[in-house]
Design an enzyme around this catalytic site. Structure first.
Site, short mmCIF file in Angstrom:
data_model
loop_
_atom_site.label_atom_id
_atom_site.label_comp_id
_atom_site.label_asym_id
_atom_site.label_seq_id
_atom_site.Cartn_x
_atom_site.Cartn_y
_atom_site.Cartn_z
N THR A 167 -5.19 -3.20 -17.11
CA THR A 167 -3.86 -4.19 -17.58
C THR A 167 -3.81 -4.75 -18.58
O THR A 167 -3.56 -5.03 -19.38
CB THR A 167 -3.30 -5.02 -16.27
OG1 THR A 167 -3.72 -4.15 -14.89
CG2 THR A 167 -2.41 -5.53 -16.42
N ASP A 176 2.07 2.99 -16.59
CA ASP A 176 1.04 2.33 -15.82
C ASP A 176 0.93 3.23 -14.48
O ASP A 176 1.60 3.61 -13.81
CB ASP A 176 1.58 0.87 -15.52
CG ASP A 176 0.36 0.63 -14.54
OD1 ASP A 176 -0.92 0.97 -14.96
OD2 ASP A 176 0.77 -0.98 -14.57
N GLU A 177 -0.02 3.23 -13.58
CA GLU A 177 -0.44 4.00 -12.86
C GLU A 177 -0.09 5.07 -12.77
O GLU A 177 0.46 5.74 -11.95
CB GLU A 177 0.49 3.05 -11.18
CG GLU A 177 -0.01 1.86 -11.47
CD GLU A 177 -0.96 2.03 -10.19
OE1 GLU A 177 -1.84 2.33 -10.84
OE2 GLU A 177 -1.14 0.91 -9.94
N GLN A 197 -7.45 6.99 -7.08
CA GLN A 197 -6.83 6.20 -6.15
C GLN A 197 -5.49 6.67 -6.50
O GLN A 197 -4.55 6.06 -6.10
CB GLN A 197 -6.64 4.50 -7.56
CG GLN A 197 -7.81 4.12 -7.51
CD GLN A 197 -7.63 2.19 -7.95
OE1 GLN A 197 -7.39 1.74 -7.67
NE2 GLN A 197 -8.19 2.51 -9.04
N ARG A 218 -11.96 -2.82 -3.79
CA ARG A 218 -11.68 -4.12 -3.73
C ARG A 218 -12.48 -5.10 -4.02
O ARG A 218 -12.24 -6.24 -3.39
CB ARG A 218 -10.74 -4.18 -2.49
CG ARG A 218 -9.17 -3.45 -1.52
CD ARG A 218 -8.60 -3.13 -3.59
NE ARG A 218 -8.88 -1.83 -4.59
CZ ARG A 218 -8.94 -2.00 -5.90
NH1 ARG A 218 -7.60 -2.43 -7.03
NH2 ARG A 218 -9.32 -0.73 -6.84
#
Length: 738
Positions: free
Chosen positions: A47, A233-234, A264, A618
């Site tokens: 980010t 993004d992503e 991911q 995480r």
DNA sequence: GGGTCCCCGTTTTTT
DNA sequence: ACGGGGACCC
């Protein structure tokens, strides 16, 4: 998110915002022209790269904010990005095209709605409306909605839309014999109906925008002129339609930067194509790739566990995360008797970490329990309640999905767009006005026969006295009220009008009555939600603004913020990080989930593994993985084998806490034997073993094979004809009556 | 039109 | 076990 870097940057004239980037990050920011794929591992500051890149493009004068298109998947991500870019620059960045794929498509489509046969105030249907509408269409087409559920057909249609296919573009071989081979016909009818009522579903926002760009080169050219730089993004989550949409837009400038992590990718079941990221360099000429592999989040034990696990996946680009954090706790694996024991263990662990005097202070909000499936949360909730550990379950029902909010929004829709049939239908008898099935039938028929909206048709029938006296009176009154509120909007604040509307039409009263009854403790909460909605209304310029917001943006974030342990699904945890993470339920069948394996084979397994990877990464400092010997699923006890993923963890970074594993062997050779003394607990698994309970013709259920009927009984053996998996002979203990 | 009973399904979920 | 939805009956 990253701690190692200062988050506030001085000022825009001095590119000091570049100073804290590592080499790879810097590269990702500074290669502004051409196609760039940034492979950003978990916790590598993606980010930061995205926002800095935007700031850099603006700051160096390469483009004005309104020449930048930045797309995300969630509103949360786009909000975060907006904030971070704004705080980095002094420029006004409000002109930037930053938003979700859907909101940007909606924005574009509203400008050109007429060009594709819509009006610019088209409504956006939510999932519920979609299914209700589709069901109606299926019924009209004479499809048995029990045999082919609208929900399933809807997902197939969504699948077509995800691929960028209009009804006439559905490739043969993908239509199959869904809905008696009528799937494409249904899809077509559904699209026509949406057009008739000037509505789109979420998939349409992309599909229509894409189709428009393909068919109207002049419109596409306009946007080529607008967008000098595109950021995504992503990227691993994009579906085919989104990919084609991006490629069309990037055609002119060629400046497109996609950030993502193939490891991911966990949303293939809703259309995401890892392929998009895997073949990026083929699709965009002269594409460059930058890998971000420096991890700023986790300790090396945690990272090693993640790396070792994900290395078992075949279809990945491959990257290796590094960290400078070499101290820290090993990953701890704990084996427990059942789900309750598991919850107990987690709760105890949290308690001891938060009450310990000697160790560092742990705040409740820095704990997370990440589960594979929703039902797992219950055991934790119960345990936390008994121990008084504050917790929140993240990602339950969203605010706007609640029945009362949907009702209220339907009222507002009818107020603003009387020809929104779905909304009118929703509230016509809510609260009960005595308009039953038969009256509704009459209203529908009239509406359909004349091809006029339900609202107009109702008005007409009221005027003509074509309705039964009582219904006519009630409907006449309701229509008058709506007309009245519409007039009021001219000189009364819109939130007041809505409040009055919900009051006088009896909607609020309905919940108040409900609240008085004993059996409905939730009615009070619903009233509170409605008050909240009315409060929220005031913040918008107009009801029109509000409706746009609500259909695209409304969040569930009644952010019960504060010091609470987070419980959520692994999917919901993507993008988040916590000091201490618990990953329960690592058992075959649950994780990897049986259904994923059944439906998608090795691809499904790899996606489950990516999910495990997301879970592990995480964690910043502490990671606990647990598995239980017994688990109750659909009220049936099952004993379970440890997840194969456990064997993929590297022995030197893992500690097995009190279990029956043999630690002297390498971890991948260890036998996981759930050989557990039965404590003081009876195993209720014996249910269903009683053969006498089974009779020929009984309908039964088997975890793996699904539903079927008993053909023959041979002592303990049952011959079963399964609906989907054919004939099998099984021990009776493996099936249950259904 | 409203209440009652039966059957089905029960991974993940954003927009 | 359990809730939601549909069929059925009054």
């Amino acid at each position: 998110m990253q701690h190692n870097h200062a988050d506030n940057l001085p000022n825009s004239d001095n590119p000091s915002y570049l100073a804290n980037l590592n080499n790879e990050q810097l590269e990702a920011v500074e290669i502004t022209d051409g196609a760039l794929l940034v492979l950003a591992g978990a916790g590598t500051g993606k980010t930061r790269v995205l926002t800095t890149r935007i700031a850099h493009i603006i700051n160096t004068g390469l483009a004005y904010p309104n020449q930048i298109l930045a797309v995300t998947f969630t509103n949360k991500a786009s909000r975060e990005m907006t904030e971070r870019v704004a705080s980095m620059l002094h420029h006004d960045v409000s002109g930037m095209w930053l938003g979700t794929f859907h909101s940007i498509c909606a924005k574009i489509l509203r400008r050109h709605a007429e060009a594709i046969g819509f009006q610019s105030n088209f409504t956006i249907l939510d999932a519920d409306d979609q299914v209700r509408l589709l069901k109606k269409i299926m019924e009209e087409a004479g499809i048995d909605t029990k045999k082919h559920t609208p929900k399933i057909l809807m997902s197939i249609i969504q699948g077509y839309k995800d691929k960028g296919w209009n009804p006439d573009q559905v490739q043969s071989g993908f239509a199959g014999d869904f809905a008696d081979g009528k799937i494409v016909q249904i899809y077509d009818a559904y699209q026509r109906r949406l057009r008739n009522i000037n509505a789109m579903d979420f998939g349409d926002l992309l599909l229509h925008c894409l189709t428009m760009f393909q068919k109207k080169p002049d419109i596409l050219a306009t946007y080529h002129g607008f967008f000098k730089y595109i950021l995504v993004d992503e990227y691993q989550d994009t579906n085919v339609a989104q990919y084609m949409w991006l490629r069309l837009l990037a055609q002119a400038s060629g400046n497109i930067c996609c950030v993502g992590d193939d490891d991911q990718s966990i949303y293939s079941w809703r259309g995401a194509q890892v392929g998009n990221i895997l073949r990026f360099s083929k699709d965009f000429p002269n594409a460059q790739t930058v890998k971000l592999e420096q991890n700023y989040r986790s300790t090396h034990h945690i990272l090693a566990a993640a790396s070792s696990l994900i290395a078992n996946n075949k279809s990945r680009i491959g990257k290796t995360l590094h960290t400078t954090s070499i101290d820290g706790e090993t990953v701890r694996v704990k084996f427990l008797w059942d789900g309750d024991e598991e919850a107990k263990f987690v709760a105890n662990e949290i308690e001891s970490m938060t009450t310990s005097m000697t160790r560092e202070k742990h705040s409740m909000s820095q704990f997370a329990v990440l589960v594979r499936a929703g039902f797992q949360t219950r055991a934790f909730e119960e345990r936390f309640l008994t121990l008084n550990i504050p917790y929140k379950v993240v990602g339950g029902l969203r605010f706007y999905e609640r029945a009362e909010i949907r009702d209220a929004i339907a009222y507002i829709h009818v107020l603003m767009q009387p020809n929104n049939d779905l909304a009118f239908e929703r509230i016509i008898n809510t609260p009960k006005r005595g308009i039953g099935k038969s009256s509704l039938e009459v209203l529908y028929r009239n509406s359909r026969d004349q091809s006029i909206p339900l609202y107009d048709s109702t008005a007409q029938m009221v005027n003509d006295g074509a309705l039964p006296a009582k219904a006519g009176k009630v409907m006449g009154e309701l229509l008058n009220q709506f007309a009245n509120y519409r007039r009021m909007l001219n000189d009364v604040e819109h939130d007041k009008v809505v409040e009055q509307m919900l009051e006088e039409t009896g909607y609020l009263g309905m919940w108040r009555d409900e609240a008085k009854k004993e059996r409905s403790p939730e009615a009070e909460g619903r009233l509170e939600n409605l008050r909240e909605l009315i409060r929220a209304l005031a913040e918008f310029e107009s009801l029109g603004d509000f409706l746009e917001h609500i259909s695209l943006v409304m969040d569930n974030d009644q952010n019960k913020s504060g010091e609470m342990v987070n419980i959520m699904t692994l999917h919901a945890a993507k993008g988040l990080e916590f000091d201490t993470v618990f990953l329960p339920g690592w058992e075959e069948g649950l994780f990897p989930h049986q259904r994923s394996l059944d439906e998608s084979g090795s691809g499904g397994l790899e996606e489950e593994r990516r999910l495990a990877y997301v879970g592990i990464t995480r964690a910043r400092k502490n990671l606990f993985i647990t598995h239980a010997a017994n688990r109750r699923i659909y009220n049936q006890w099952q004993n379970s084998m440890p997840s194969r993923f456990l064997k993929e963890l590297p022995a030197q970074n893992v500690d097995i806490l009190s279990s029956n594993l043999n630690m002297s062997q390498p971890i991948y050779e260890r036998k996981f034997e759930p050989r557990v003394e039965p404590l003081n607990r009876a195993i209720p698994a014996a249910k269903g073993i009683d053969t006498n309970a089974f009779q020929m013709g009984n309908r039964v259920f088997h975890e793996k094979f699904g539903y079927g009927y008993i053909n023959n009984i041979n002592g303990d053996n049952l011959d079963i004809n399964f609906d989907h998996t054919g004939k099998k002979t099984l021990k009776s203990s493996f099936v249950k009556k259904s």
